[in-house]
Every structure is written in structure tokens, then in C-alpha cells.
Design a protein around this motif. Structure first.
Motif, short mmCIF file in Angstrom:
data_model
loop_
_atom_site.label_atom_id
_atom_site.label_comp_id
_atom_site.label_asym_id
_atom_site.label_seq_id
_atom_site.Cartn_x
_atom_site.Cartn_y
_atom_site.Cartn_z
N SER A 122 -12.29 14.41 -54.55
CA SER A 122 -13.09 15.30 -55.39
C SER A 122 -14.53 15.23 -54.96
CB SER A 122 -12.97 14.88 -56.87
OG SER A 122 -13.51 13.61 -57.06
N SER A 123 -15.30 16.27 -55.33
CA SER A 123 -16.68 16.36 -54.88
C SER A 123 -17.57 15.31 -55.50
CB SER A 123 -17.24 17.76 -55.20
OG SER A 123 -17.20 17.99 -56.59
N ASP A 124 -17.17 14.79 -56.70
CA ASP A 124 -18.03 13.79 -57.33
C ASP A 124 -17.43 12.40 -57.24
OD1 ASP A 124 -17.17 14.22 -60.88
OD2 ASP A 124 -15.93 13.90 -59.09
N ALA A 154 -9.27 15.62 -61.45
CA ALA A 154 -9.45 16.88 -60.74
C ALA A 154 -8.20 17.19 -59.93
CB ALA A 154 -10.67 16.80 -59.82
N ASP A 188 -15.89 17.19 -69.12
CA ASP A 188 -16.05 16.86 -67.70
C ASP A 188 -16.25 18.15 -66.91
OD1 ASP A 188 -15.87 14.98 -65.43
OD2 ASP A 188 -14.12 16.21 -64.92
N ALA A 244 -16.45 18.65 -63.71
CA ALA A 244 -15.67 18.77 -62.50
C ALA A 244 -14.29 19.35 -62.75
CB ALA A 244 -15.54 17.40 -61.83
N THR A 245 -13.70 18.99 -63.88
CA THR A 245 -12.33 19.43 -64.16
C THR A 245 -12.24 20.52 -65.22
OG1 THR A 245 -12.00 17.78 -65.91
CG2 THR A 245 -11.51 17.11 -63.64
#
Length: 257
Positions: free
Chosen positions: A248-250, A237, A115, A117-118
Motif C-alpha cells: 500500500s502507498s502508506d 487496503a 482510514d 487509504a481504504t
């Protein structure tokens, strides 16, 4: 890509599956990594009339293909995988694709769901459904040093992942079915264009993906527990932790490498 795999079956089981004879004893291997020795199967020399020997041979080679034209291995990248879409034309693989196609005995492979994002990942053990042995499509090369020493090496051919695997990663090893062994290994009469139809994802339902722990990440971990099933991680995240109101951004959606 395929960066780790396993071979758990006995020499007798491998012999029976690949129609071989005379394999030396070897232990189960739970976490095979690049540069380590791997077993590959190739076509043997042409049979003489009336011969009853197997027409296939087993070799122990380095995982990480080294083309014959390389001058210094230290200056050449480690080629553990060959993309099936370009193997017949790419300089590093086209000679092996024409003259040294191979089968690589395996009990399955490992892949990581990552992932972005994380920065987290979850390892999966991808094996034939219910267990058993399979054959990855491989390429083999022989490299000779200026002083005369030789090294055999191999790479695993990969292709786009099917739905059984694509939720983990977008690539998977090409798996050759037993009924196609002879055609794949026949480099005397079968050119790359004749076997191009075999470079495809495994049939749906052939593989199952089992979440396993991070133990498999370390090459030194070679015991059976690297394949123990675990509960898959939830990629969360920092901004999504309880008590944090910043989204979170996504928007919580996973993205894959």
C-alpha cells in the motif's frame, strides 16, 4: 465533531444530576441525530428571596443551532457543533456564548475512526467509564420567523480530543463537571472570558471508547443493540490482501480525518 449521541437515563436520574424538577417522561434514546429534539438545561430566572424552586430549567430544542439574525433557515447551514476555540468570537455563536450557555444531558457520544487509504470506518460508542450520565457544554438560541413562529435550537461545543479519544477522532465534546454547572450556566455575571477555562478536554480516564457495529450509522436504528461491543475492524487496503504483492502507498499506517 460530535454528530450522534445518546441519553439513556430516566427523567428522575436526569433531574437529580442537574438539580431539576418536573421533567416529563421520556424513553431512552440510543441514537440521537441532528435536527432531532434534544434536552438542554439552562439557568432559570433569578430566584425571589425564600423561593424553593430549582434555579435551572429544561428545554426541548432542535439539535442544530440557528442564530436569531438568520433570515431564512433554508439558506443557512446546520450548526450542530461549535468549536470551543472560536465560539466566543464567531458571529454564529458569540451571542449564545455570552447570553445562552447550556448543558446538554448525555450518556455518551458516537465517533468514527476513518482510514483515508481504504475508505473504511469503525464506529465507537464513547461513554463515561463504566456508564453514567454527563453534561456536554452547549449553546442555545431562539429564532423567530417573520410571521411570528419561534424555534429554539442548540449546538454542542467541541474541543481537541484527549488521549482516550484521539485514536478515534481529533475532536470531542466539551464536558462540564457538576462542580462547574453553576458557573457555566451563569450568563448574568460570568462572561465568556470567565468560563474559558472550562472549554477543555475531559480528564483522562473519564471516557472509554467501545467499538460498535455499523448499525449506528443509520438514523433509523434506535434500539439498544447499536451499542453492543464488537471486534474493531482491521483497515486493510486492497493491495494488502493475502496474495497481492503490491504494498500500500502508506505502508500500512492508518491516517485519520
Amino acid at each position: 465533531m460530535c454528530g450522534r449521541f445518546s441519553l439513556l437515563q430516566s427523567p428522575e436520574e436526569v433531574e437529580a444530576f442537574f438539580a431539576l424538577d418536573g421533567l416529563e417522561a421520556f424513553p431512552p434514546r440510543y441514537n440521537i441525530a441532528p435536527t432531532q429534539p434534544i434536552l438542554v438545561v439552562t439557568a432559570g430566572p433569578p430566584l425571589e428571596p425564600g423561593s424553593n424552586r430549582p434555579d435551572r430549567e429544561a428545554h426541548l430544542v432542535r439539535w442544530g443551532l440557528l442564530p436569531s439574525w438568520v433570515k431564512d433557515p433554508k439558506d443557512f447551514p446546520l450548526l450542530i457543533n461549535a468549536r470551543g476555540e472560536t465560539a466566543a468570537t464567531k458571529a454564529s455563536f458569540r451571542t449564545a456564548m455570552r447570553h445562552k450557555r447550556a448543558l446538554i444531558p448525555a450518556s455518551g457520544f458516537y465517533e468514527w475512526k476513518r482510514d483515508k487509504a481504504t475508505g473504511q470506518s469503525q464506529a465507537y460508542w464513547v461513554r463515561p467509564a463504566g456508564g453514567g450520565i454527563c453534561a456536554f457544554a452547549g449553546l442555545m438560541e431562539n429564532w423567530m420567523a417573520p410571521e411570528g413562529s419561534e424555534m429554539d435550537s442548540a449546538a454542542i461545543i467541541t474541543t481537541a480530543a484527549n488521549a482516550d479519544v484521539s485514536f478515534v477522532h481529533d475532536r470531542m465534546p466539551v464536558t462540564i463537571m457538576p462542580e462547574d454547572f453553576a458557573r457555566w450556566l451563569d450568563c448574568r455575571t460570568q462572561e465568556p472570558r470567565h468560563v474559558a477555562d472550562l472549554i477543555k478536554p475531559a480528564p483522562l480516564g473519564y471516557f472509554e471508547a467501545i467499538p460498535v457495529s455499523d448499525k449506528v450509522n443509520k438514523v433509523a436504528n434506535t434500539s439498544p443493540d447499536v451499542q453492543d461491543r464488537v471486534e474493531p475492524k482491521e483497515f486493510v487496503a486492497k493491495s494488502d490482501k493475502p496474495g497481492d504483492s503490491t504494498p500500500s502507498s502508506d505502508d500500512g499506517q492508518m491516517s485519520f480525518l
